[in-house]
Design an enzyme around this catalytic site. Structure first.
Site, PDB file in Angstrom:
ATOM      1  N   ASP A  87       0.816  -1.227   0.000  1.00  8.35           N
ATOM      2  CA  ASP A  87       0.000   0.000   0.000  1.00  8.35           C
ATOM      3  C   ASP A  87       0.846   1.271   0.000  1.00  8.35           C
ATOM      4  O   ASP A  87       2.024   1.264   0.355  1.00  8.35           O
ATOM      5  CB  ASP A  87      -0.985   0.009   1.170  1.00  8.35           C
ATOM      6  CG  ASP A  87      -0.297  -0.128   2.539  1.00  8.35           C
ATOM      7  OD1 ASP A  87       0.773  -0.754   2.614  1.00  8.35           O
ATOM      8  OD2 ASP A  87      -0.849   0.406   3.525  1.00  8.35           O
ATOM      9  N   GLU A 148      -0.689  -2.033   5.198  1.00  2.08           N
ATOM     10  CA  GLU A 148       0.258  -1.996   6.318  1.00  2.08           C
ATOM     11  C   GLU A 148       0.207  -0.630   6.990  1.00  2.08           C
ATOM     12  O   GLU A 148       0.268  -0.521   8.219  1.00  2.08           O
ATOM     13  CB  GLU A 148       1.687  -2.280   5.826  1.00  2.08           C
ATOM     14  CG  GLU A 148       2.731  -2.350   6.953  1.00  2.08           C
ATOM     15  CD  GLU A 148       3.148  -1.005   7.509  1.00  2.08           C
ATOM     16  OE1 GLU A 148       3.294  -0.879   8.740  1.00  2.08           O
ATOM     17  OE2 GLU A 148       3.318  -0.058   6.727  1.00  2.08           O
TER      18      GLU A 148
HETATM   19 ZN   LIG Z   1       5.177   3.429   6.259  1.00  2.00          ZN
HETATM   20 ZN   LIG Z   2       6.505   0.785   5.362  1.00  2.00          ZN
END
Ligand SMILES: [Zn+2]
Ligand SMILES: [Zn+2]
Length: 403
Positions: A87, A148
């Site tokens: 991401d 994440e």
């Molecule tokens: Zn990051």
């Molecule tokens: Zn990262």
């Protein structure tokens, strides 16, 4: 396996340009957490082109692919999870399109943490290992993890069974890391990233006229006492050898300068490297806040929201990676000592699910002005780091799955 290693170094060197092109392809097309639809589709397309059979929509927008080795071994075959997060961040990239023609094409979204490079490394690793299946005793479960940055993708994938079917025996992941200069690899046993918890408190008092405090209960004063008291937790209740942080970044209460408010809301972050410290602090923040509030006739609601454990490396897995890093960049470029970084990452959940190692590939080069912090609008990586990451990860994988 010195012979095979030399061949590996040559193969990685041949793929340097391909790694850079792949990284730039994804850099131009960043997508936010749990919205990585095009990213995931492209990853799956490339995995299929390698002859793998990827699963899409795992844990939301994640992709997995199982690469099965062909070697026979004396031990039962093992499965190694290799994780890459995919991401990007809600950041408008500050890059001159003439200097960096691969700058983000999606306004307000940017790969400002290096996950574009993680995708490139994992995809190229899959290609490299497909050509070396006769050296692999066991399987690699490739995990392309969404979200994440918002913390959530790893748990969603675990809930979808990525470490259970088949059972994963170990896990590896890397982060391109600009606090470390390019050419170096940072790897260590034990905790390397801290836990992160959002703590939320509401102090309830009783509103009153600002000139008549005795008729109310002032939650602003109580909140001030609570914040001060909570600073003593790290200083007085956590071992001086264990780093931990309690920070309140947000405090809101009241609307008028001369009116005593009804309530105050506090939001803070709690970081610790030791799971026991984390548990202690999570509990003690609530207890101390309740105690202080009670002593001052106020009440407290307390919640821990959306936490993530510390990333704790297994010593044996960290040793495999350390040797792989030394074979790649030389012992002088694999620093000893404390390698803890002040950040958090939900790779922690994979490390909890199976013994593993999360390590850092140096990615800054101040001479070329590549030294912006992660999540900065000027973030960039020294792209030679991609080949170092690939080679280290490939060596560790081949070592773990050797017949
Ligand atoms: Zn990051
Ligand atoms: Zn990262």
């Amino acid at each position: 396996m010195p012979g095979a290693s030399d061949a590996l170094a040559a193969e990685v060197a041949q793929r340097q340009q391909q790694l850079i092109e792949t990284r730039r392809y994804f850099h131009q097309r960043p997508e936010l957490s749990f919205a990585e639809h095009e990213t995931a589709a492209e990853i799956a397309r490339r995995l299929r082109a390698l002859g793998l059979d990827p699963l899409e929509g795992v844990g939301g927008t994640g992709v997995t692919a199982m690469l099965r080795g062909k070697a026979e071994g004396r031990q039962p075959a093992r499965t190694l999870l290799v994780r890459a997060d995919i991401d990007a961040l809600p950041v408008e990239e500050e890059a001159d399109a003439l200097v960096r023609p691969w700058r983000s094409q999606n306004p307000g979204v940017m790969h400002a943490c290096g996950h574009d490079g993680h995708i490139a490394i994992a995809l190229t690793l899959a290609e490299l290992l497909m050509a070396r299946r006769e050296y692999l005793h066991g399987a690699v479960q490739f995990v392309f993890q969404p979200a994440e940055e918002r913390i959530g993708g790893a748990l969603a994938m675990l809930t979808d069974g990525v470490t259970a079917h088949p059972k994963v025996d170990a896990s590896l992941g890397l982060h391109l890391w600009t606090p470390v200069p390019v050419g170096q690899v940072s790897v260590a046993p034990g905790a390397v990233f801290s836990s992160a918890d959002e703590v939320w408190l509401r102090v309830r008092g009783r509103g009153s006229h600002g000139a008549m405090p005795h008729l109310g209960v002032d939650p602003v004063v109580v909140a001030a006492e609570i914040i001060t008291a909570l600073q003593t937790l790290v200083a007085r209740e956590v071992s001086p050898f264990h780093p931990a942080v309690v920070t309140f970044g947000s405090i809101h209460g009241g609307n008028a300068f001369n009116v005593i408010a009804d309530s105050v809301e506090l939001r803070g972050t709690l970081r610790a490297y030791d799971p026991d410290d984390r548990e202690l602090l999570r509990a003690r923040i609530g207890e101390v806040a309740h105690g202080v509030a009670q002593g001052m006739r106020a009440e407290v609601e307390y919640e821990v929201r959306g936490g993530c454990p510390a990333c704790v490396n297994d010593p044996a897995m960290a040793e495999i990676v350390r040797r792989a890093a030394i074979a790649t960049v030389g012992a002088d470029n694999v620093p000893d000592g404390d390698q803890r970084q002040a950040a958090s990452d939900d790779m922690a959940y994979f490390l909890e699910a199976a013994p593993g190692c999360y390590f850092f590939i140096g990615a800054s080069d101040p001479k070329r002005d590549i030294d912006a912090p992660h999540h900065s609008a000027r973030f960039d990586i020294a792209e030679e780091a991609l080949a170092i990451g690939l080679e280290t990860l490939a060596r560790a994988t081949l070592e773990y799955l050797k017949p």
